[in-house]
Design a protein around this motif. Structure first.
Motif, PDB file in Angstrom:
ATOM      1  N   ARG A 128       0.811  -1.213   0.000  1.00  0.00           N
ATOM      2  CA  ARG A 128       0.000   0.000   0.000  1.00  0.00           C
ATOM      3  C   ARG A 128       0.849   1.270   0.000  1.00  0.00           C
ATOM      4  N   ARG A 129       2.152   1.110   0.043  1.00  0.00           N
ATOM      5  CA  ARG A 129       3.032   2.283   0.126  1.00  0.00           C
ATOM      6  C   ARG A 129       2.831   3.195  -1.085  1.00  0.00           C
ATOM      7  N   SER A 130       2.976   4.498  -0.788  1.00  0.00           N
ATOM      8  CA  SER A 130       2.838   5.533  -1.833  1.00  0.00           C
ATOM      9  C   SER A 130       1.481   5.501  -2.529  1.00  0.00           C
ATOM     10  N   ILE A 186       4.355   7.435  10.793  1.00  0.00           N
ATOM     11  CA  ILE A 186       4.901   6.443   9.849  1.00  0.00           C
ATOM     12  C   ILE A 186       3.980   6.312   8.632  1.00  0.00           C
ATOM     13  N   VAL A 187       2.666   6.237   8.898  1.00  0.00           N
ATOM     14  CA  VAL A 187       1.698   6.108   7.809  1.00  0.00           C
ATOM     15  C   VAL A 187       1.813   7.304   6.871  1.00  0.00           C
ATOM     16  N   SER A 188       1.950   8.485   7.463  1.00  0.00           N
ATOM     17  CA  SER A 188       2.082   9.715   6.677  1.00  0.00           C
ATOM     18  C   SER A 188       3.278   9.611   5.718  1.00  0.00           C
ATOM     19  N   ARG A 189       4.394   9.166   6.270  1.00  0.00           N
ATOM     20  CA  ARG A 189       5.625   9.077   5.475  1.00  0.00           C
ATOM     21  C   ARG A 189       5.502   8.002   4.390  1.00  0.00           C
ATOM     22  N   LEU A 241       2.794   6.467   3.059  1.00  0.00           N
ATOM     23  CA  LEU A 241       1.759   6.611   2.013  1.00  0.00           C
ATOM     24  C   LEU A 241       1.947   7.884   1.198  1.00  0.00           C
ATOM     25  N   GLY A 242       2.758   8.795   1.750  1.00  0.00           N
ATOM     26  CA  GLY A 242       2.937  10.060   1.050  1.00  0.00           C
ATOM     27  C   GLY A 242       1.760  11.004   1.253  1.00  0.00           C
ATOM     28  N   VAL A 285      -3.448  12.994   7.612  1.00  0.00           N
ATOM     29  CA  VAL A 285      -3.633  11.721   8.320  1.00  0.00           C
ATOM     30  C   VAL A 285      -4.393  11.994   9.614  1.00  0.00           C
ATOM     31  N   TYR A 286      -3.966  13.039  10.320  1.00  0.00           N
ATOM     32  CA  TYR A 286      -4.625  13.385  11.575  1.00  0.00           C
ATOM     33  C   TYR A 286      -6.081  13.777  11.327  1.00  0.00           C
TER      34      TYR A 286
END
Lengths: 173, 621
Positions: A13-15, A41-44, A46-47, A53-54
């Motif tokens: 699921r990255r990026s 981490i998710v923010s980084r 997934l981009g 994200v918050y």
């Protein structure tokens, strides 16, 4: 229930920014809330900017930013359950444990949540304890259920029955 | 079943597979169909299924008896339900312990077990088959009836009953334009609430410029009190997938999404399994049935936001963003998901597509009224005897649904109102129940068909409290993007709360109507535009209840906490102590076998004593 690590949640699921909600669901399932560190981490990975994200984690009721109790009682407050007295059930929990929807008992044993409708309207009022549905609930049945949690400290994570996400904010009435 | 699924590469392959599947079923002497929908599941139907399997194994009868767990049969209140063939015997309220007796008596000896039959609440007679039950008799179950013939986790079951033949017919006989024309002639209108003509949506999306197009199934059934979409997706997921594929062929899409509520774990699971199975058979993917059509899909879970049932908010959510609607000056059929032309229909709408193609548009158009065709599934709930899912032809009077199918109010009380259409709909009084369920007729009466929730209310329901309930729901669910909705609903809730708490003033009623008008005309999306409906419809049909609250500071139904007191009728109270033990606030005192008393300074008016007392000794004044 299989234990998911953040690594396995992010795999494939990255990026892909559109996977954000699915990823957060899995994080929530894993940790019972969305920890700040995981949001970073998710923010980084997934981009997606951290603020987004918050914002998403805060907007959707399925996600909880604060840790939940070991057991979660969810009261359905859909229209059908409402006209059959689901508010009595919230009153019961408030009277018995002193917590309102969205709150967790001080010992971390139990979180009370509300959900707008579980789609099991014919069985109302419905209460869910850790994914198991209880139909035609009354204050006294709920009292016994809560007592059984406090006595046994049960954490029934029967995933086959499905986990039910609820509300995290208190309804204003 | 073979472990490695044979790929179905052509229509001929599909027909042959169906033949094979059908012949493999014939060997069973008896068939047990047990409902495994969310309702029956909550009534522990899985334990009943396990008990049957165990018992059959013990008696070495597994070869002759087919046990099948299916999706929702609709009569959830009576669950767990079972249908036993031969004989079509209908048993309800099953417990795991009943399995042995059913096998010994009914399966082996052919004798019916009286105590497990359904009792007609009107005639008190035992009823043997589903068809004789009044709840089912008055229905026209086109979509729901299929649920009992398929195991939702088995694509083979679906294919065996003719599944994917509508897709085969589409790909071999119909051009995309012909599909749209057929849907147009059928008169199908969106089942999600708006009632927009489906064919028009498809035609506009087809003609919108762009190579990449999407179809979306809206399974974010957020309306409290409606669960037909859950039952279809959970009970017959392939029907929805097939409908989406036909739609995708018509508009020229290669990718689809099912956006499903996370509160429906079983629907999510079954949809995922169905999608995987369809892929394994080659019914999703490239060159489907050798017809040159490629299509695949993804299942996405919602996040528990009601507003995401709105099309643009749903699309934002699918993109991984906050579910906020946007102005629709350019429609989503031209500028939808990722700014591409997108067709979004709800579960029930998609599910209607395959039967329209298979049976023909005229068949569908032959049911219903002039403006509303076909059948519609309603969720009949609330204070009514028979609750469950009800499928009737459009145009059926509400009275038929509530009284003939629903059996009237529970506990012999009188029906006061019927709420249709969820938070966007309205409350209709008893004298309006001859209205047909029809998109236009209900709209004209100040309510709507909406997604099909019908909540029955009796004299113990306070209509002002109902208005407050919906406003509180909508205030909580408003995304907050536009001011009229965010602040307007807030202010309306404030006023209605004043009224229910005894601070109401007569002039506030006019203010409420004025606010309602502003919110309805100035809000960005459907959530705000329809938000005033519960208030306006209760004001229109039940003004006397508002007046009692405002002028006399009285709640006629005995619901609004600030306006009532609880007392114990000393003559009726036998001192059983149930209320004393139940009261969480220790407000009830009394000796055993003597009349109890409520200490009003301690009483929090939570209503628990009233619900627990078996002797009607608690009086609300």
């Amino acid at each position: 229930m299989s234990v998911l690590t953040l690594e396995s949640i992010l795999k494939g699921r990255r990026s892909q920014p559109h996977q954000l909600i699915e990823v957060l669901h899995d994080v929530q399932e894993r940790y019972r809330h969305i920890p700040e560190e995981d949001m970073r981490i998710v923010s980084r990975e997934l981009g997606v900017p951290l603020i987004e994200v918050y914002r998403v984690a805060n907007f959707y009721k399925a996600f909880s930013l604060k840790p939940r109790g070991r057991n979660v009682i969810t009261i359905c407050t859909g229209t059908a359950c409402h006209v059959r007295g689901s508010n009595l059930l919230s009153n019961q929990v408030l009277g018995q444990l002193g917590i309102s929807p969205g709150d967790t008992t001080e010992d971390g044993q139990l979180t009370l949540e509300q959900v707008n409708c579980l789609g099991a309207c014919a069985l109302g009022p419905v209460v869910v304890l850790n994914g198991t549905y209880y139909k035609h609930m009354t204050p006294s049945k709920l009292r016994s259920l809560i007592n059984s949690v406090n006595e046994k400290g049960i954490e029934d994570t029967d995933d086959a029955k499905g986990k039910t996400k609820g509300k995290k904010r208190q309804r204003s009435h | 079943m073979p472990k490695v699924k044979p790929r179905v590469k052509s229509v001929k392959d599909l027909t042959e597979l169906r033949k094979r599947l059908r012949s493999s079923v014939k060997n069973f002497k008896s068939k047990l169909t047990i409902c495994g929908g969310t309702g029956c599941h909550a009534s522990r139907s899985q334990d009943v299924i396990d008990a049957f399997k165990k018992e059959l194994k013990k008696r070495k009868l597994e070869e002759g008896v087919w046990v099948r767990a299916t999706g929702c049969h609709g009569f959830c209140e009576q669950g767990p339900l079972m249908i036993l063939e031969p004989g079509n015997i209908f048993y309800c309220g099953l417990k795991p312990g009943d399995a042995g007796e059913i096998i010994a008596e009914t399966i082996l000896k052919g004798e019916v077990i009286e105590r497990l039959l359904y009792t007609d609440p009107v005639t008190s007679k035992k009823v043997r088959t589903e068809a004789e039950i009044p709840f089912y008799r008055a229905q026209d179950r086109q979509l729901l009836a299929q649920n009992r013939h398929v195991d939702p986790c088995s694509i083979e079951d679906y294919i065996a009953i003719g599944g994917y033949s509508a897709l085969a017919k589409t790909l071999t006989e119909f051009s995309p334009e012909k599909v749209i024309e057929e849907v147009k002639i059928s008169g199908l209108r969106g089942r999600g609430g708006g009632g927009f003509p489906t064919a028009r949506k498809w035609a506009e999306c087809r003609s919108a410029p762009g190579e990449e197009k999407y179809v979306i199934c809206n399974a974010d059934e957020g309306d409290p009190g409606a669960y037909m979409d859950r039952s279809i997706l959970e009970g017959n997921p392939h029907l929805v997938i097939e409908g989406m594929m036909i739609g995708a062929w018509a508009i020229g899409a290669r990718q689809g999404y099912i956006y499903v509520r996370n509160e429906y774990p079983l629907a999510v699971k079954h949809a995922r399994i169905a999608m995987q199975q369809a892929r394994e058979y080659g019914l999703l993917g490239d060159d489907i049935l050798g017809g040159g059509f490629s299509f695949d899909m993804e299942i996405c879970r919602g996040g528990g936001a009601f507003v995401c049932g709105e099309s643009t908010a749903l699309m934002a959510s699918l993109e991984g963003k906050v579910g906020e609607p946007r102005p629709k000056d350019v429609h989503t059929v031209a500028n939808g998901l990722w700014h591409k032309p997108t067709t979004l229909n709800n579960v029930e709408t998609w599910a209607n597509v395959p039967p329209i193609i298979s049976n023909g548009a005229a068949w569908f158009a032959g049911k219903g009224t002039r403006g509303s065709k076909g059948t519609k599934i309603f969720a009949l709930t609330g204070r009514v005897k028979n609750t469950g899912l009800v499928e009737v032809a459009m145009g059926t009077p509400l009275r038929t649904i509530v009284f003939d199918i629903g059996g009237g109010a529970i506990n012999g009380r009188a029906v006061k109102a019927v709420q249709t259409g969820g938070p966007s709909g309205g409350c209709l009084p008893l004298d309006r129940l001859d209205l047909p369920v029809d998109f236009d007729a209900l709209y004209d009466a100040g309510s709507m068909v909406g997604s099909g929730g019908i909540v029955v209310m009796d004299e113990k329901t306070c209509m002002v409290d109902v208005a407050k309930y919906f406003l509180a729901f909508l205030q909580d669910e408003s995304c907050g993007k536009c001011v009229p909705c965010r602040l307007g609903i807030d202010r309306m809730l404030e006023i209605v709360t004043d009224i229910t708490e005894g601070r109401g003033r007569p002039e506030q009623i006019d203010l409420l109507k004025e606010l309602a008008d502003t919110v309805a005309s100035a809000s960005l999306c459907g959530l705000g535009k329809t938000a005033p409906n519960p208030v306006l419809s209760t004001l229109r049909y039940f003004p006397e209840e508002y007046e009692a609250h405002v002028n006399e500071k009285r709640c006629p139904a005995g619901v609004c906490r600030e306006l009532i007191e609880y007392e114990i009728d000393a003559e009726k109270c036998n001192g059983c102590g149930t209320c004393r033990r139940a009261c969480p606030y220790d407000a009830i005192k009394g000796k055993k076998k003597e009349a109890h008393v409520i200490a009003s300074h301690k009483c929090q008016k939570c209503g628990i004593c009233l619900s627990e007392c078996k002797f009607d000794s608690i009086i609300v004044t």
